[in-house]
Scaffold this active site. Structure first.
Site, PDB file in Angstrom:
ATOM      1  N   HIS A 205       2.399  -8.614  -3.577  1.00 13.70           N
ATOM      2  CA  HIS A 205       2.124  -7.216  -3.742  1.00 13.70           C
ATOM      3  C   HIS A 205       2.134  -6.740  -5.174  1.00 13.70           C
ATOM      4  CE1 HIS A 205       0.922  -3.406  -2.221  1.00 13.70           C
ATOM      5  NE2 HIS A 205       1.690  -2.717  -3.022  1.00 13.70           N
TER       6      HIS A 205
ATOM      7  N   CYS B 140      -2.857  -0.923  -4.427  1.00 17.37           N
ATOM      8  CA  CYS B 140      -1.927  -0.541  -3.401  1.00 17.37           C
ATOM      9  C   CYS B 140      -2.733   0.764  -2.587  1.00 17.37           C
ATOM     10  CB  CYS B 140      -0.780   0.001  -4.102  1.00 17.37           C
ATOM     11  SG  CYS B 140       0.880   0.010  -2.939  1.00 17.37           S
TER      12      CYS B 140
ATOM     13  N   ASP C 102       1.707 -11.069   0.272  1.00 17.58           N
ATOM     14  CA  ASP C 102       1.945  -9.538   0.272  1.00 17.58           C
ATOM     15  C   ASP C 102       2.499  -9.005   1.593  1.00 17.58           C
ATOM     16  OD1 ASP C 102       1.931  -6.755   0.111  1.00 17.58           O
ATOM     17  OD2 ASP C 102      -0.068  -6.680  -0.659  1.00 17.58           O
TER      18      ASP C 102
END
Length: 245
Positions: free
Chosen positions: A214, A125, A183
């Site tokens: 994600h 991330c 994502d």
């Protein structure tokens, strides 16, 4: 390998940075991986990920990425309040402060008798972004970046022209860029923008797009894909062994 765990408070240009250290419980020295977390800092899934990498023969350092903005030891919950605070921190800390954090981590690692001089970076991330950003430092030889946010959009605060995408040409090490096709945080257009920048600057990189959402590496939640996560760990281990050893 069995793994031992330590806690260190490392001085940086912007204050003391609590850093969690994982290393093989064997005689070294071992290469180092700077492991950058999500906005929530060192949660249990991040600690487990660091332990997995350390168990394959690396010293793994997990810094508190927003140490200036929170009390030492802060871990944000995976809930709306934690997400809001983490995103607030993300847009409050300039990339230049992350750069000085990386420099402090490299110097710390190279001062330890159980570390070699070889250093790589890894993250998920925003941590994927910070692993990419860390590779701008010439001391970082390899970066494994998982679903890195905000590189394509250049939305994290920085001095003009010093955003991570614009600094891509300064990366000297090798990169692995991993993305989830489902994502929502990094669109197809966003991924293309990063790819084109890496291509145009002739960086050494491997590009991998997988059918995942994600945070597919984060165990314990609905988006977690354990089979795919295992594949990524194995690829990361092979990559770092090749470059750092």
């Amino acid at each position: 390998m069995m793994v031992t765990h330590e806690v260190h408070d490392i001085p940086t240009a912007t204050g003391v940075m609590r850093t969690y250290l994982y290393r093989p419980d064997e005689e070294g020295p071992f290469p180092t991986i700077l492991f950058y977390s999500e906005i929530f800092q060192q949660t249990e899934p991040i600690a487990r990920a660091a332990t997995i990498m350390a168990g394959h023969g690396f010293v793994v350092l997990v810094p508190e990425v927003f140490h200036e903005l929170n009390p030492i030891g802060t871990v944000l919950a995976y809930d709306d309040a934690g997400k809001d605070k983490g995103n607030e921190d993300k847009f409050a800390k300039p990339l230049e402060s992350h750069d000085s954090d990386t420099e402090a981590l490299v110097q710390f690692a190279r001062s330890q008798p159980f570390c070699t001089s070889q250093v790589g970076s890894m993250g998920v991330c925003i941590g994927g972004h910070l692993a990419y950003r860390a590779a701008i430092n010439p001391d970082i030889s390899a970066a494994f970046c998982l679903y890195a946010t905000d590189i394509h959009s250049s939305t994290l605060p920085s001095e003009e022209g010093n955003d991570s995408l614009s600094k891509t040409a300064d990366i000297q090490g090798e990169l692995v860029m991993v993305w989830g096709k489902q994502d929502p945080h990094v669109s197809t257009e966003g991924r293309k923008r990063v790819y084109e920048q890496l291509e145009s600057t002739q960086r050494r990189f491997t590009w991998l797009e997988v059918n995942a959402q994600h945070a597919f590496m984060r165990d314990g939640e609905s988006r977690y894909d354990p089979a795919l996560a295992i594949q990524m760990y194995l690829q990361a281990v092979a990559f770092f062994h090749r470059i750092l050893r």
